[in-house]
Design a protein around this motif. Structure first.
Motif, PDB file in Angstrom:
ATOM      1  N   VAL A 132       0.838  -1.202   0.000  1.00  9.12           N
ATOM      2  CA  VAL A 132       0.000   0.000   0.000  1.00  9.12           C
ATOM      3  C   VAL A 132       0.870   1.248   0.000  1.00  9.12           C
ATOM      4  N   ARG A 133       1.933   1.230   0.776  1.00  7.25           N
ATOM      5  CA  ARG A 133       2.814   2.395   0.860  1.00  7.25           C
ATOM      6  C   ARG A 133       3.364   2.767  -0.512  1.00  7.25           C
ATOM      7  N   HIS A 134       3.795   1.768  -1.266  1.00 11.40           N
ATOM      8  CA  HIS A 134       4.431   2.056  -2.555  1.00 11.40           C
ATOM      9  C   HIS A 134       3.432   2.251  -3.691  1.00 11.40           C
ATOM     10  N   ASP A 135       2.297   1.572  -3.625  1.00  9.30           N
ATOM     11  CA  ASP A 135       1.369   1.592  -4.759  1.00  9.30           C
ATOM     12  C   ASP A 135       0.167   2.504  -4.582  1.00  9.30           C
ATOM     13  N   ASP A 136      -0.160   2.878  -3.359  1.00 11.90           N
ATOM     14  CA  ASP A 136      -1.393   3.635  -3.114  1.00 11.90           C
ATOM     15  C   ASP A 136      -1.153   4.984  -2.451  1.00 11.90           C
ATOM     16  N   THR A 137       0.104   5.371  -2.306  1.00 15.02           N
ATOM     17  CA  THR A 137       0.407   6.675  -1.719  1.00 15.02           C
ATOM     18  C   THR A 137       1.487   7.365  -2.556  1.00 15.02           C
ATOM     19  N   ALA A 138       1.812   8.581  -2.155  1.00 11.92           N
ATOM     20  CA  ALA A 138       2.843   9.357  -2.860  1.00 11.92           C
ATOM     21  C   ALA A 138       4.226   9.115  -2.261  1.00 11.92           C
ATOM     22  N   TYR A 139       4.378   8.006  -1.517  1.00 10.72           N
ATOM     23  CA  TYR A 139       5.622   7.758  -0.787  1.00 10.72           C
ATOM     24  C   TYR A 139       6.847   7.771  -1.702  1.00 10.72           C
ATOM     25  N   ASP A 140       6.800   7.026  -2.798  1.00 12.15           N
ATOM     26  CA  ASP A 140       7.960   6.957  -3.694  1.00 12.15           C
ATOM     27  C   ASP A 140       8.280   8.320  -4.294  1.00 12.15           C
ATOM     28  N   ALA A 141       7.240   9.078  -4.651  1.00 14.61           N
ATOM     29  CA  ALA A 141       7.455  10.415  -5.214  1.00 14.61           C
ATOM     30  C   ALA A 141       8.097  11.334  -4.181  1.00 14.61           C
ATOM     31  N   LEU A 142       7.693  11.189  -2.923  1.00 16.02           N
ATOM     32  CA  LEU A 142       8.299  12.004  -1.869  1.00 16.02           C
ATOM     33  C   LEU A 142       9.784  11.692  -1.722  1.00 16.02           C
ATOM     34  N   VAL A 153      -6.511   2.686   4.004  1.00 17.22           N
ATOM     35  CA  VAL A 153      -6.646   1.586   3.046  1.00 17.22           C
ATOM     36  C   VAL A 153      -6.728   0.252   3.784  1.00 17.22           C
ATOM     37  N   LEU A 154      -5.875   0.056   4.769  1.00 17.82           N
ATOM     38  CA  LEU A 154      -5.889  -1.198   5.525  1.00 17.82           C
ATOM     39  C   LEU A 154      -7.202  -1.372   6.262  1.00 17.82           C
ATOM     40  N   ALA A 155      -7.708  -0.292   6.832  1.00 17.72           N
ATOM     41  CA  ALA A 155      -8.980  -0.381   7.551  1.00 17.72           C
ATOM     42  C   ALA A 155     -10.110  -0.747   6.613  1.00 17.72           C
ATOM     43  N   ALA A 156     -10.102  -0.174   5.411  1.00 22.27           N
ATOM     44  CA  ALA A 156     -11.137  -0.493   4.442  1.00 22.27           C
ATOM     45  C   ALA A 156     -11.047  -1.951   3.999  1.00 22.27           C
ATOM     46  N   TRP A 157      -9.843  -2.447   3.866  1.00 21.65           N
ATOM     47  CA  TRP A 157      -9.658  -3.844   3.443  1.00 21.65           C
ATOM     48  C   TRP A 157     -10.013  -4.815   4.570  1.00 21.65           C
ATOM     49  N   ARG A 158      -9.827  -4.385   5.811  1.00 26.26           N
ATOM     50  CA  ARG A 158     -10.185  -5.277   6.934  1.00 26.26           C
ATOM     51  C   ARG A 158     -11.694  -5.396   7.059  1.00 26.26           C
ATOM     52  N   GLY A 159     -12.403  -4.348   6.681  1.00 25.79           N
ATOM     53  CA  GLY A 159     -13.849  -4.384   6.784  1.00 25.79           C
ATOM     54  C   GLY A 159     -14.316  -3.985   8.155  1.00 25.79           C
ATOM     55  N   GLY A 183      13.372  14.074  -2.514  1.00 24.83           N
ATOM     56  CA  GLY A 183      14.374  14.358  -1.495  1.00 24.83           C
ATOM     57  C   GLY A 183      13.861  14.405  -0.074  1.00 24.83           C
ATOM     58  N   VAL A 184      12.600  14.021   0.138  1.00 21.08           N
ATOM     59  CA  VAL A 184      12.049  14.011   1.486  1.00 21.08           C
ATOM     60  C   VAL A 184      12.680  12.846   2.256  1.00 21.08           C
ATOM     61  N   PRO A 185      13.169  13.082   3.464  1.00 22.37           N
ATOM     62  CA  PRO A 185      13.762  11.988   4.252  1.00 22.37           C
ATOM     63  C   PRO A 185      12.762  10.861   4.453  1.00 22.37           C
ATOM     64  N   ARG A 186      13.268   9.643   4.550  1.00 32.90           N
ATOM     65  CA  ARG A 186      12.410   8.467   4.613  1.00 32.90           C
ATOM     66  C   ARG A 186      11.444   8.523   5.792  1.00 32.90           C
ATOM     67  N   TYR A 187      11.948   8.881   6.969  1.00 33.82           N
ATOM     68  CA  TYR A 187      11.076   8.896   8.153  1.00 33.82           C
ATOM     69  C   TYR A 187       9.955   9.914   7.994  1.00 33.82           C
ATOM     70  N   GLU A 188      10.269  11.076   7.358  1.00 35.67           N
ATOM     71  CA  GLU A 188       9.250  12.103   7.156  1.00 35.67           C
ATOM     72  C   GLU A 188       8.241  11.663   6.103  1.00 35.67           C
ATOM     73  N   ARG A 204       4.146  11.184   6.511  1.00 31.32           N
ATOM     74  CA  ARG A 204       3.172  11.880   5.678  1.00 31.32           C
ATOM     75  C   ARG A 204       2.116  10.932   5.100  1.00 31.32           C
ATOM     76  N   VAL A 205       2.515   9.700   4.801  1.00 27.83           N
ATOM     77  CA  VAL A 205       1.578   8.783   4.143  1.00 27.83           C
ATOM     78  C   VAL A 205       0.936   7.810   5.122  1.00 27.83           C
ATOM     79  N   ALA A 206       1.277   7.894   6.407  1.00 27.26           N
ATOM     80  CA  ALA A 206       0.794   6.916   7.379  1.00 27.26           C
ATOM     81  C   ALA A 206      -0.728   6.876   7.445  1.00 27.26           C
ATOM     82  N   ALA A 207      -1.367   8.027   7.430  1.00 23.99           N
ATOM     83  CA  ALA A 207      -2.825   8.059   7.546  1.00 23.99           C
ATOM     84  C   ALA A 207      -3.490   7.398   6.341  1.00 23.99           C
ATOM     85  N   THR A 208      -2.951   7.644   5.168  1.00 19.88           N
ATOM     86  CA  THR A 208      -3.500   7.034   3.951  1.00 19.88           C
ATOM     87  C   THR A 208      -3.383   5.525   4.008  1.00 19.88           C
TER      88      THR A 208
END
Length: 214
Positions: A175-185, A206-212, A189-194, A198-202
């Protein structure tokens, strides 16, 4: 033990310099001739069967090592064995090469079948934990996470045991790589931890929706 020196060395006995390989005798470098190993031939690492047979057939052998600065340890480079033993080992390996090739082919088929079964089991566990995850996506996540030799979470001990944490980690990474802007960030040049923050909520949405509901 024979060393491939990383620095220019001189034989303490015959004064030969430089030395491609040396033996330490009471802390002093000796060339192979002065160490009575000059008659041996070098067999580089790589062919396990050939090395084993050559060493078994050689009345005298030595392991050749070189210090790796990157890893901070000595690493095996090959062996020194008697020439007649190497020739005999090469002939033996050539004689049974066809049988070993067939065995490797059988092993490859067996591993492929095991991988198919494991990927199916991993997919099923994803679908159990995340019933809202599309079936094709679950299979894609499982296939990616369980590639043999990849070092990914699916090949960890927890992943092979279908541990819930490991399976969830694989889905979360997808989900991090395919459903958020993580890779673009990261590319911006955005640091990995930052970027992760930024994408944690997204990701959680997605995980909550998939869990039902639950």
């Amino acid at each position: 033990m024979v060393f491939e020196p990383v620095k220019r060395s001189q034989c303490a006995e015959c004064r030969q310099v430089p030395l491609d390989r040396l033996v330490l005798d009471d802390g002093a470098p000796r060339c192979l001739d002065c160490a009575d190993l000059g008659h041996l031939v070098y067999l580089p690492r790589g062919d396990t069967a050939l090395t084993r047979r050559a060493r078994e057939g050689s009345s005298l052998s030595a392991v050749v090592v070189r210090f790796s600065k990157r890893r901070g340890r000595y690493e095996r480079q090959g062996v020194l064995v008697e020439e007649v033993a190497l020739a005999r080992a090469e002939a033996d390996c050539l004689a049974d090469s066809e049988a070993r090739a067939r065995r490797r082919a059988r092993d490859a088929v067996r591993r492929a079948a095991e991988d198919v079964r494991f990927t199916a089991a991993f997919t099923a566990e994803i679908r159990r934990l995340f019933p809202g995850c599309p079936p094709e996506r679950a299979h894609a996540v499982a296939s990616h996470a369980s590639v043999r030799g990849s070092g990914r979470v699916g090949r960890s001990a927890a992943g092979r045991a279908l541990d819930e944490g490991a399976v969830t980690a694989a889905v979360r990474a997808s989900v991090r790589h395919d459903d958020t802007a993580y890779d673009a960030l990261l590319m911006a040049g955005v640091p990995r931890y930052e970027a992760r923050a930024r994408v944690a909520a997204t990701i959680e949405a997605v995980l909550a929706a998939w869990r039902g509901p639950g």
